[in-house]
Design an enzyme around this catalytic site. Sequence first.
Site, PDB file in Angstrom:
ATOM      1  N   SER A 114       5.415 -41.115   5.018  1.00  0.00           N
ATOM      2  CA  SER A 114       5.293 -40.744   6.430  1.00  0.00           C
ATOM      3  C   SER A 114       4.547 -39.427   6.603  1.00  0.00           C
ATOM      4  O   SER A 114       3.725 -39.287   7.513  1.00  0.00           O
ATOM      5  CB  SER A 114       6.692 -40.634   7.055  1.00  0.00           C
ATOM      6  OG  SER A 114       7.334 -41.885   7.088  1.00  0.00           O
ATOM      7  N   LEU A 172       7.707 -39.132   1.899  1.00  0.00           N
ATOM      8  CA  LEU A 172       6.370 -38.699   1.477  1.00  0.00           C
ATOM      9  C   LEU A 172       5.296 -39.555   2.137  1.00  0.00           C
ATOM     10  O   LEU A 172       4.267 -39.037   2.593  1.00  0.00           O
ATOM     11  CB  LEU A 172       6.234 -38.775  -0.039  1.00  0.00           C
ATOM     12  CG  LEU A 172       6.892 -37.656  -0.840  1.00  0.00           C
ATOM     13  CD1 LEU A 172       6.765 -37.924  -2.333  1.00  0.00           C
ATOM     14  CD2 LEU A 172       6.282 -36.299  -0.497  1.00  0.00           C
ATOM     15  N   GLU A 204       0.817  -1.205   0.000  1.00  0.00           N
ATOM     16  CA  GLU A 204       0.000   0.000   0.000  1.00  0.00           C
ATOM     17  C   GLU A 204       0.855   1.261   0.000  1.00  0.00           C
ATOM     18  O   GLU A 204       0.568   2.225  -0.711  1.00  0.00           O
ATOM     19  CB  GLU A 204      -0.927   0.004   1.231  1.00  0.00           C
ATOM     20  CG  GLU A 204      -1.896  -1.173   1.288  1.00  0.00           C
ATOM     21  CD  GLU A 204      -1.357  -2.349   2.081  1.00  0.00           C
ATOM     22  OE1 GLU A 204      -2.158  -3.016   2.761  1.00  0.00           O
ATOM     23  OE2 GLU A 204      -0.130  -2.615   2.023  1.00  0.00           O
ATOM     24  N   THR A 243      17.017 -39.901  -0.793  1.00  0.00           N
ATOM     25  CA  THR A 243      17.111 -39.045  -1.974  1.00  0.00           C
ATOM     26  C   THR A 243      18.502 -38.445  -2.085  1.00  0.00           C
ATOM     27  O   THR A 243      19.075 -38.344  -3.175  1.00  0.00           O
ATOM     28  CB  THR A 243      16.049 -37.935  -1.912  1.00  0.00           C
ATOM     29  OG1 THR A 243      14.747 -38.527  -1.941  1.00  0.00           O
ATOM     30  CG2 THR A 243      16.177 -36.973  -3.075  1.00  0.00           C
ATOM     31  N   LEU A 247      19.160 -29.041  -4.354  1.00  0.00           N
ATOM     32  CA  LEU A 247      18.022 -28.457  -3.627  1.00  0.00           C
ATOM     33  C   LEU A 247      18.136 -26.939  -3.539  1.00  0.00           C
ATOM     34  O   LEU A 247      17.996 -26.337  -2.463  1.00  0.00           O
ATOM     35  CB  LEU A 247      17.886 -29.070  -2.223  1.00  0.00           C
ATOM     36  CG  LEU A 247      17.669 -30.587  -2.172  1.00  0.00           C
ATOM     37  CD1 LEU A 247      17.486 -31.038  -0.731  1.00  0.00           C
ATOM     38  CD2 LEU A 247      16.494 -31.028  -3.023  1.00  0.00           C
ATOM     39  N   TRP A 255      15.903 -38.474 -16.488  1.00  0.00           N
ATOM     40  CA  TRP A 255      14.869 -37.656 -15.832  1.00  0.00           C
ATOM     41  C   TRP A 255      13.510 -38.224 -16.235  1.00  0.00           C
ATOM     42  O   TRP A 255      13.315 -38.566 -17.401  1.00  0.00           O
ATOM     43  CB  TRP A 255      14.950 -36.193 -16.247  1.00  0.00           C
ATOM     44  CG  TRP A 255      16.227 -35.532 -15.839  1.00  0.00           C
ATOM     45  CD1 TRP A 255      17.334 -35.342 -16.598  1.00  0.00           C
ATOM     46  CD2 TRP A 255      16.517 -34.983 -14.562  1.00  0.00           C
ATOM     47  NE1 TRP A 255      18.303 -34.685 -15.887  1.00  0.00           N
ATOM     48  CE2 TRP A 255      17.820 -34.447 -14.625  1.00  0.00           C
ATOM     49  CE3 TRP A 255      15.804 -34.852 -13.369  1.00  0.00           C
ATOM     50  CZ2 TRP A 255      18.430 -33.826 -13.539  1.00  0.00           C
ATOM     51  CZ3 TRP A 255      16.410 -34.230 -12.299  1.00  0.00           C
ATOM     52  CH2 TRP A 255      17.702 -33.728 -12.389  1.00  0.00           C
TER      53      TRP A 255
END
Length: 364
Positions: free
Chosen positions: A302, A300, A49, A193, A201, A167
């Site tokens: 879990s 994932l 704003e 991983t 990452l 990939w």
Amino acid sequence: MDYMEQALSLARLALGQVSPNPAVGAVVVSGGVVVGQGYTQPPGSCHAEKVALKQAGDRAHWGIMYVTLEPCRHYGRTPPCTEAIIAAGISEVHLAILDPNPLVSGGGKEQLERQGIKVYVGEREEEARQINEAYIKFITTGLPFVTAKFAVSLDGKIATKSGDSRWISGIEARGYVHNLRYATDAIMAGVNTVLVDDPQLTARSCGGRGGSARVQPLRVIVDSKGRTPLTARVFNEPGKTFLALGRSVTPEERKTLARADVEILELPSKEGLVDLEGLMKILGERQITSVLVESGGTLLGSLFDHQLVDKVVAFVAPIIIGGKEAKTAVGGKGADKLADAIGLERVSMETVGSDLMVSGYVKR
């Protein structure tokens, strides 16, 4: 012209730069002409704003403001936006949504109305909520918003039986993922991983949030037994890394990890696994509002088992991998019956290169 849509577009420009503050866009209109516009600046700097009002100057007097989130009325790192709006002589304010922050919620609207400013709420509400979905969860629960991202073949595999996974998705999808990384506070992966893929990452797009340690997302490695090698690339990239362990750390390990500038989080549970609920609570206390999980099926699974996932972004590649030993995207305990399967709502689908991207929100 849809001025609120313009404000929403501005708000999107703030994503990835302003956490733990919300990403807000604002437009000031006078005589049917946009005379000021802005979006939230990094914490400690101007809110949307004030940026728009400064650009508008005297032309803001008797003007109309369109803003994607209710203006703040409290003193934080900066003075209240409501006072700036009142002082500028704005006659009318359109809000996409009220701020869920208890310090603000409804109060900013009321303060403006008490000064005779007309306030309208609800234009493009759903889009405004989606832009700030992480902020909304964080400010109301103290916990980060968790997005599970994965790429699978048409038959649901994330790698071949030999473990080859590069990939599955195409270059366009991988570019899209870097945009997701850019907009998130933390990227989370499991130790498997790291051992198999040795990922960086990091966000490598959008003007490179790139090489600056100050703006790279936090990296969080979940490692129940402490198997992450110090040679892993995540420890040699710009930015900070948390190593969440499911056991206690020896004094020698602590010294070694400290030399690598790695912060250790000891979160053992009764089963010897990382306490994921405790981890999310710690991240929330560190003002991490959003987490993008890029991991294999163990972590994932879990996270889904513990009902910690808020959103799913899945890329489906037009390939068939096959093989009963090839791994799938989500492990864990899973559902015994289809009626217990995790469902998604507000699902959207679009093509990204040659892949299909399916995204949606976990039903509670």
